[in-house]
Motif scaffolding. Structure first.
Motif, short mmCIF file in Angstrom:
data_model
loop_
_atom_site.label_atom_id
_atom_site.label_comp_id
_atom_site.label_asym_id
_atom_site.label_seq_id
_atom_site.Cartn_x
_atom_site.Cartn_y
_atom_site.Cartn_z
N GLU A 145 0.88 -0.79 0.12
CA GLU A 145 -0.17 -0.21 0.27
C GLU A 145 1.12 1.15 -0.13
O GLU A 145 0.75 2.16 -0.94
N GLN A 146 2.15 0.73 0.23
CA GLN A 146 2.90 2.34 1.23
C GLN A 146 3.55 2.72 -0.81
O GLN A 146 2.93 3.99 -0.71
N ILE A 147 3.51 1.74 -1.52
CA ILE A 147 5.07 1.30 -2.55
C ILE A 147 3.51 2.15 -3.45
O ILE A 147 4.01 3.05 -4.77
N SER A 148 2.37 1.62 -3.71
CA SER A 148 1.53 2.44 -4.48
C SER A 148 1.38 3.70 -4.56
O SER A 148 1.02 4.64 -4.89
N SER A 149 0.99 3.99 -3.00
CA SER A 149 1.07 5.50 -2.52
C SER A 149 1.90 6.62 -3.18
O SER A 149 2.31 7.70 -3.13
N TYR A 150 3.25 5.65 -2.87
CA TYR A 150 4.71 6.20 -3.01
C TYR A 150 4.49 6.86 -4.72
O TYR A 150 4.69 7.43 -5.46
N ASN A 151 4.12 5.54 -5.70
CA ASN A 151 4.54 5.52 -6.54
C ASN A 151 3.40 6.86 -7.47
O ASN A 151 4.03 7.87 -8.19
N SER A 209 2.97 9.48 -6.21
CA SER A 209 3.11 10.75 -5.46
C SER A 209 4.70 10.79 -6.37
O SER A 209 4.79 11.88 -6.57
N MET A 210 5.16 10.05 -6.90
CA MET A 210 5.80 9.91 -7.70
C MET A 210 5.72 10.10 -9.02
O MET A 210 6.20 11.38 -10.18
N THR A 211 4.84 10.35 -9.53
CA THR A 211 3.80 10.48 -10.75
C THR A 211 3.25 12.05 -10.94
O THR A 211 3.84 12.68 -11.56
N LYS A 212 3.07 12.55 -9.59
CA LYS A 212 2.62 13.63 -9.93
C LYS A 212 3.76 14.52 -9.91
O LYS A 212 4.17 16.07 -10.52
#
Lengths: 199, 438
Positions: B274-280, B282-285
């Motif tokens: 879950e953490q990784i997907s939230s990082y991903n 914010s990365m695209t943003k």
């Protein structure tokens, strides 16, 4: 079987099933035993030839001395072609005999056979009857080859005239293939074919 | 591209010219109709794509054209071809021409190629059994001999027998085609296997009790065969019997412990993913924020989206918002079918609201260029550049999240052209927008 022959066929087999000709259904190779000595090949009839739309099955036997000697290849599917025996399917092609080179592969052999289908060599015939027809009556040859492609290789071209003549001979008690061979050899002249069959 | 394509069947005679140079057919292939043009570049592509497994298919320059394996004792011919020494010598026993180009060749025209030999000796490849834990790094020439003795090789199975689940003894009947599949099964079915184990344990315990009740010592001795040699007299059996019970108890405790641990790990993994997907996210943003006004929009699932828009002319697709500079204007791309002629796609730019709109000058003024990017041939790219016009509503400060008015081309390109020129690659169309403020 010598190790090198099996190893090489194994590698070639991988190469050929990945090749783009296979992707386009132009050629196909299947293993028939685990020792890589017997294979089944398949080539599509080239476009703009009487063989278009047909699928021709080949028997491939890999000798122990492969690749220093050529593989033994013959047509299983019956075919009307000056360089291929209409009886046994034996092929007259230089690279399968004295012009073989060790760097050739199953893939190049199949592609060369496909090229042979679109460019016959009537001066170096395997089947004298077919070759004579090819030289003396090219249109008749094309018609016959198309008819054979339809009858044996699943080609789309149907010639009702040929089919009727064959049916006449079948009605006289002749086996279908024998009737086809006789009619093909006598340029679809029903009388002469009948004469030959009953003489 | 020189391919023969006539009618429905497509036959491609791209035999390497050298391979047929010595044949009767060669002249026909080269000089005949278009169908037989040879094409070297295609061949090289086909070879390169098969290098993936380095062990079974060596790079072309390290491959012997005769045995198709890694060059062993490489030699070079006067016509410039490399072979294994034994391969070319066996060929020249009966022939006097090069197997590749059919040039005249004798044993005297063959020289050791120590350069290539050194290059091959420097190559290192991993043992194919690396997935099962073999860490050997080998010369490609040694792989085959290593495989025969590799301690990690798959045990030989009887003909046609598939891999069985390692829990077959406790009742898991699953079968598998290969090792990775079995591994996946073992990972996914821990619970099931533990349940089977505990059932098996209960059965064993029940059996043992029943056996004890009937005092059938020989039966117990048989069951205990797994651990100890057969009992010699009754006394010993009783002692060992309690040992057995203890062992099974310990095993069962361990199973329960592992089961709990697995659950804990599952929870940890779920949290982490879950953490990784939230990082991903914010990365695209971040990427959209720092693209400096040059944004590439990968419009995927192209065919389905076009069909959906055909059915519903009001349907439009918007790209994510991107910024002309980190604190600049926020824009997005809109794609829909032209309302006038649905054979054309419309590409428009919309201004979007940001937190820092107060700090920007309005209306937005600058240069916008839209490019339809061709996946392989960049000279086919369709590029249009336009300047903003201050009088248009489209460039005023947006009051809603997205300014409903856009600016761009309602007939940017025809679908026919896009499909014909192969702009769509893997069902994806790429649109690039460059926005510069002026």
């Amino acid at each position: 079987m010598a190790n090198i022959a099996a190893q090489r066929i194994k590698r070639e087999f991988k190469e050929v099933i990945k090749s783009e000709e296979v992707a386009k259904c132009a050629i196909k190779v299947e293993l028939l035993n685990d020792s890589y000595t017997e294979l089944k090949g398949e080539i599509a009839g080239p476009p703009d030839t009487p063989y278009e739309g047909g699928n021709f099955v080949l028997e491939i036997r890999v000798p122990e001395t492969y690749p220093f000697n050529p593989p033994k290849v013959r047509f299983i599917t019956k075919i009307w072609h000056p360089n291929i025996s209409s009886v046994t399917g034996a092929i007259c092609l230089d690279i399968l005999k004295d012009q073989w080179a060790a760097a050739m592969t199953l893939r190049t052999v199949l592609l060369s056979l496909q090229a042979l289908l679109s460019a016959a060599e009537p001066d170096d015939p395997q089947d004298a009857v077919v070759a004579r027809q090819y030289k003396e009556n090219l249109e008749m040859f094309k018609l016959t080859a198309k008819h054979w492609t339809n009858a044996y290789a699943g080609g789309p071209f149907v010639n009702t005239d040929c089919d009727e003549k064959i049916k006449r001979l079948i009605d006289m008690g002749i086996e279908e293939h024998q009737a086809r061979v006789a009619l093909s050899s006598y340029n679809w002249d029903l009388e002469r074919a009948t004469e030959q069959l009953f003489s | 591209m020189s391919q023969g394509q006539v009618g429905g069947v497509h036959i491609n005679h791209n035999i390497d010219f050298q391979e047929v140079a010595g044949l009767n057919l060669a002249h026909k292939m080269a000089s005949g109709s278009d169908h037989y043009n040879t094409n070297k570049s295609e061949i090289s592509v086909a070879q390169e794509s098969s290098i993936n497994d380095a062990y079974s298919a060596p790079e072309a320059r390290f491959e012997c054209p005769i045995c198709l394996a890694w060059l062993r004792d490489p030699v070079l011919t006067s016509c410039g071809h490399r072979f294994c020494r034994t391969c070319i010598y066996s060929w020249l026993e009966k022939n006097s021409a090069c197997p590749v180009d059919n040039m005249k060749l004798n044993k005297e025209d063959v020289f050791p190629d120590n350069f290539t030999r050194r290059e091959i000796s420097q190559q290192r490849t991993k043992c194919p059994n690396i997935v099962r834990g073999c860490l050997e790094e080998l010369s490609p020439l040694d792989v085959e001999s290593h495989l025969l003795v590799c301690e990690f090789k798959i045990p030989e199975l009887p003909d046609n027998e598939k891999l069985r689940c390692s829990f077959i003894d406790v009742g898991c009947e699953d079968k598998f085609e290969d090792e990775p599949e079995l591994q996946r099964h073992l990972e996914q079915h821990i619970q099931k296997h533990l349940t089977l184990l505990s059932k098996a344990y209960t059965a064993v315990a029940a059996n043992r009790n029943a056996a004890a009740a009937t005092a059938s010592t020989s039966a117990i001795a048989q069951q205990a065969n797994f651990w100890d040699p057969p009992a010699k007299n009754e006394e010993q059996t009783v002692v060992r019997d309690s040992n057995l019970q203890e062992l099974l108890k310990a095993l069962y405790e361990k199973i329960v412990f592992l089961e709990q641990k697995t659950r804990e790990q599952d929870i940890i993994i779920a949290n982490m993913s879950e953490q990784i997907s939230s990082y991903n996210l914010s990365m695209t943003k971040l990427h959209q924020r720092y693209c400096n006004g040059c944004y590439l929009w990968y419009f995927n699932d192209f065919k389905n989206k076009i069909n959906a828009m055909r059915e519903n002319p009001h349907l439009m697709y918007y790209s994510p918002g991107f910024f002309t500079s980190p604190n600049g204007y926020k824009l997005c791309i809109r794609l829909n079918l032209s309302p006038k002629d649905n054979h054309y796609i419309a590409v428009l730019i919309h201004v979007m609201k940001t937190d820092h709109d107060d700090a920007l000058d309005w209306p937005f003024s600058g240069k916008l260029s839209v490019t339809l990017v061709h996946p392989t041939q960049s000279y086919r790219n369709i590029k249009e550049t336009m300047m903003t016009r201050p009088e248009l509503d489209a460039f005023k400060r947006p009051v809603q999240d997205l300014n409903p008015k856009g600016f761009g081309y309602t007939e940017f390109a025809s679908l026919e052209e896009i499909m014909e020129q192969d702009f769509v690659h893997k069902n994806q169309l790429t649109i690039k927008v460059q926005a510069q403020t002026v």
